[in-house]
Scaffold this active site. Structure first.
Site, PDB file in Angstrom:
ATOM      1  N   HIS A 243       0.811  -1.212   0.000  1.00  0.00           N
ATOM      2  CA  HIS A 243       0.000   0.000   0.000  1.00  0.00           C
ATOM      3  C   HIS A 243       0.849   1.269   0.000  1.00  0.00           C
ATOM      4  O   HIS A 243       0.310   2.375  -0.098  1.00  0.00           O
ATOM      5  CB  HIS A 243      -0.978   0.002   1.187  1.00  0.00           C
ATOM      6  CG  HIS A 243      -0.340   0.163   2.529  1.00  0.00           C
ATOM      7  ND1 HIS A 243      -0.046  -0.900   3.346  1.00  0.00           N
ATOM      8  CD2 HIS A 243       0.042   1.266   3.211  1.00  0.00           C
ATOM      9  CE1 HIS A 243       0.487  -0.466   4.475  1.00  0.00           C
ATOM     10  NE2 HIS A 243       0.550   0.854   4.411  1.00  0.00           N
ATOM     11  N   ASP A 271      -0.468  -7.492   0.655  1.00  0.00           N
ATOM     12  CA  ASP A 271       0.109  -6.184   0.953  1.00  0.00           C
ATOM     13  C   ASP A 271       1.628  -6.289   0.835  1.00  0.00           C
ATOM     14  O   ASP A 271       2.357  -6.240   1.827  1.00  0.00           O
ATOM     15  CB  ASP A 271      -0.298  -5.714   2.352  1.00  0.00           C
ATOM     16  CG  ASP A 271      -0.051  -4.224   2.546  1.00  0.00           C
ATOM     17  OD1 ASP A 271       0.445  -3.575   1.604  1.00  0.00           O
ATOM     18  OD2 ASP A 271      -0.348  -3.716   3.645  1.00  0.00           O
ATOM     19  N   GLY A 350       2.934   5.544  10.500  1.00  0.00           N
ATOM     20  CA  GLY A 350       4.354   5.824  10.331  1.00  0.00           C
ATOM     21  C   GLY A 350       5.201   4.581  10.445  1.00  0.00           C
ATOM     22  O   GLY A 350       6.405   4.612  10.232  1.00  0.00           O
ATOM     23  N   SER A 352       4.292   1.423   8.869  1.00  0.00           N
ATOM     24  CA  SER A 352       4.027   0.441   7.813  1.00  0.00           C
ATOM     25  C   SER A 352       5.271   0.089   7.019  1.00  0.00           C
ATOM     26  O   SER A 352       6.162   0.915   6.836  1.00  0.00           O
ATOM     27  CB  SER A 352       2.987   0.983   6.824  1.00  0.00           C
ATOM     28  OG  SER A 352       1.697   0.634   7.213  1.00  0.00           O
ATOM     29  N   SER A 367       1.804  -4.223   7.900  1.00  0.00           N
ATOM     30  CA  SER A 367       0.692  -3.883   7.026  1.00  0.00           C
ATOM     31  C   SER A 367      -0.235  -2.863   7.678  1.00  0.00           C
ATOM     32  O   SER A 367      -0.447  -1.783   7.151  1.00  0.00           O
ATOM     33  CB  SER A 367      -0.101  -5.145   6.663  1.00  0.00           C
ATOM     34  OG  SER A 367      -1.255  -4.827   5.918  1.00  0.00           O
TER      35      SER A 367
END
Length: 459
Positions: A243, A271, A350, A352, A367
């Site tokens: 993402h 993801d 912040g 991911s 994720s």
């Protein structure tokens, strides 16, 4: 009942005999000097680096799981050994296998579930606790697959998470209320006994504007995180969350130095993504840990449910927790992602894309989640092995800094090869001998089947 217990004793005896054969050398021919005795094979903890965990990892485990230094070190070793025993039992039980997990702050007691009471003696012979349940893991996964398929055609805002709970021997749907759970199950053609319900008002969100090891920026807008260094052919790069950016998006590193380009990205559904970096950047096995110091990864052997796991994130720093569920589906606002792992590690926007590690083994990239690192929360990671397999990547580890041959993941069996991602139960040939994989991992150069009984069983 007597017949089933007798069958179990025969299974236990056969397993014991198999172990004896593996440790007993064939007699030397008359008049021929026997070859020198080989050195001892490494234990599971030695193979996976669990016996030499970094100081940063041990301190974080002590803080977040409230352990003493000795307990933290013992837990990592016990979890590694439990994973190998679980793999052996899984291959032996076959379709009767219903899951495995560890529990206990330091002892990491292994529990293995089976659908046949006759398996109890064989499980206990491996030092594990046996639980007899009604449904095999394959049946539970089939139920979850029906929910996965249904989520592609119905609204899931009221049921944002669903997963296989091996400890409860059922599929669980996290829902905002009973009505939402019932409607989701009904749409999938499932009855009440097929699905358990966990009520929660929390709705996971993707942890955008993020970093997990070192920060990077996508098209000079979104901040994300380096997960793990990887290579593909001669191209170096890193794994991260899908993402964060789409194929072709450009990235910059610290001080806005040009860095690379997204080579592939999948989100939702999965993801996962990887970024190919410019020549000025070098792939390393390092992960940013406590106080900016570094820890390193030695491989990607998958940890059991109940195992400890730690995560690096630029917003919240270095935190640890335990693995709660594998094969979890999460419905984000952008769409559903399947195959995630749920943890008790906290996380914040912040974080991911950042790396999750169990001991010295890479587990996945951040994720999304709920909560924060002040009050606590839940996070989900995209497992690293499917990411490596899907994109044909080689994880950069302490055992092999140089790029390995391109992985060949198409065949279920064949000659063992470094760089290939192997799933539990896969059979290979090495040195004219057949072996069966005991735990999902990407094969590292030194991890040949004959030298790593923690990962391979001779058949």
């Amino acid at each position: 009942m007597a017949g089933r217990l007798a069958t179990g004793r025969r299974r236990a005896a056969a397993l014991t005999a198999l172990g004896a054969l593996a440790l007993t050398a064939a007699p030397a021919a008359a008049g021929v000097a026997p070859p020198p005795a080989p050195g001892p094979l490494p234990s599971a903890a030695q193979t996976l680096g669990a016996d030499k965990a970094s100081a940063q990892l041990l301190r974080a485990l002590q803080r977040d799981l409230r352990l003493t230094p000795r307990q933290a070190a013992a837990r990592l070793v016990n979890e590694a050994e439990a994973g190998t025993r679980a793999g052996r039992l899984r291959t032996m039980l076959g379709e009767r296998f219903a899951g495995a997990w560890v529990s206990g702050a330091t002892s990491s007691e292994l529990t293995v579930a089976t659908t046949d009471s006759g398996d109890v003696p064989a499980i206990e012979a491996q030092g594990a606790k046996a639980v007899v349940v009604g449904r095999a893991l394959s049946e539970l996964r089939a139920v979850k697959a029906r929910l996965d398929a249904t989520a592609r055609r119905v609204e899931t805002s009221g049921t944002p998470v669903w997963y296989v709970d091996v400890r409860a021997n059922r599929v669980v749907v996290q829902a905002v209320n009973e009505a939402a759970a019932a409607a989701f199950a009904e749409a999938a053609g499932l009855r009440g006994r097929d699905v358990g319900v966990r009520l929660s008002a929390n709705r996971p969100r993707a942890l955008d504007d993020i970093v997990g090891g070192d920060a990077y920026y996508v098209d000079d807008r979104v901040r994300c995180s380096v997960g793990f260094s990887v290579t593909k052919d001669q191209q170096q790069g890193f794994a991260t969350a899908g993402h964060c950016g789409g194929p072709g998006a450009s990235t910059t590193g610290y001080n806005m130095v040009p860095q690379g380009t997204f080579q592939a990205s999948t989100f939702p559904g999965k993801d996962m993504a990887w970024v190919g970096v410019n020549s000025g950047w070098t792939a390393t096995p390092d992960v940013r840990a406590e106080g900016g110091r570094r820890t390193q990864v030695a491989g990607s052997a998958q940890a059991l449910v109940g195992s400890s796991v730690c995560r690096s994130g630029s917003t919240s720093g270095w935190h640890c927790g335990v693995i709660e569920q594998h094969d979890t589906s999460v419905s984000y606002a952008e769409g559903t992602v399947d195959g995630l792992t749920q943890t008790t590690v906290c996380g914040e926007p912040g974080d991911s894309g950042g790396p999750y590690v169990a001991g010295a083994q890479a587990q996945g990239v951040a994720s999304g989640g709920t909560g924060d690192c002040t009050s606590g929360g839940t996070t989900f990671y995209q497992p690293i092995n499917p990411l490596l397999a899907d994109y044909g990547l080689v994880l950069t580890t302490t055992s092999s800094q140089a790029a390995l041959p391109a992985p060949q993941n198409g065949a279920a069996s064949g000659a063992w090869a470094a760089g290939r991602v192997y799933e539990t139960g896969t059979t290979v040939t090495h040195g004219g001998v057949r072996y069966q994989c005991l735990g999902e991992h990407q094969a590292q150069g030194p991890w040949t089947p004959d030298a790593t009984p923690a990962l391979w069983q001779r058949i």
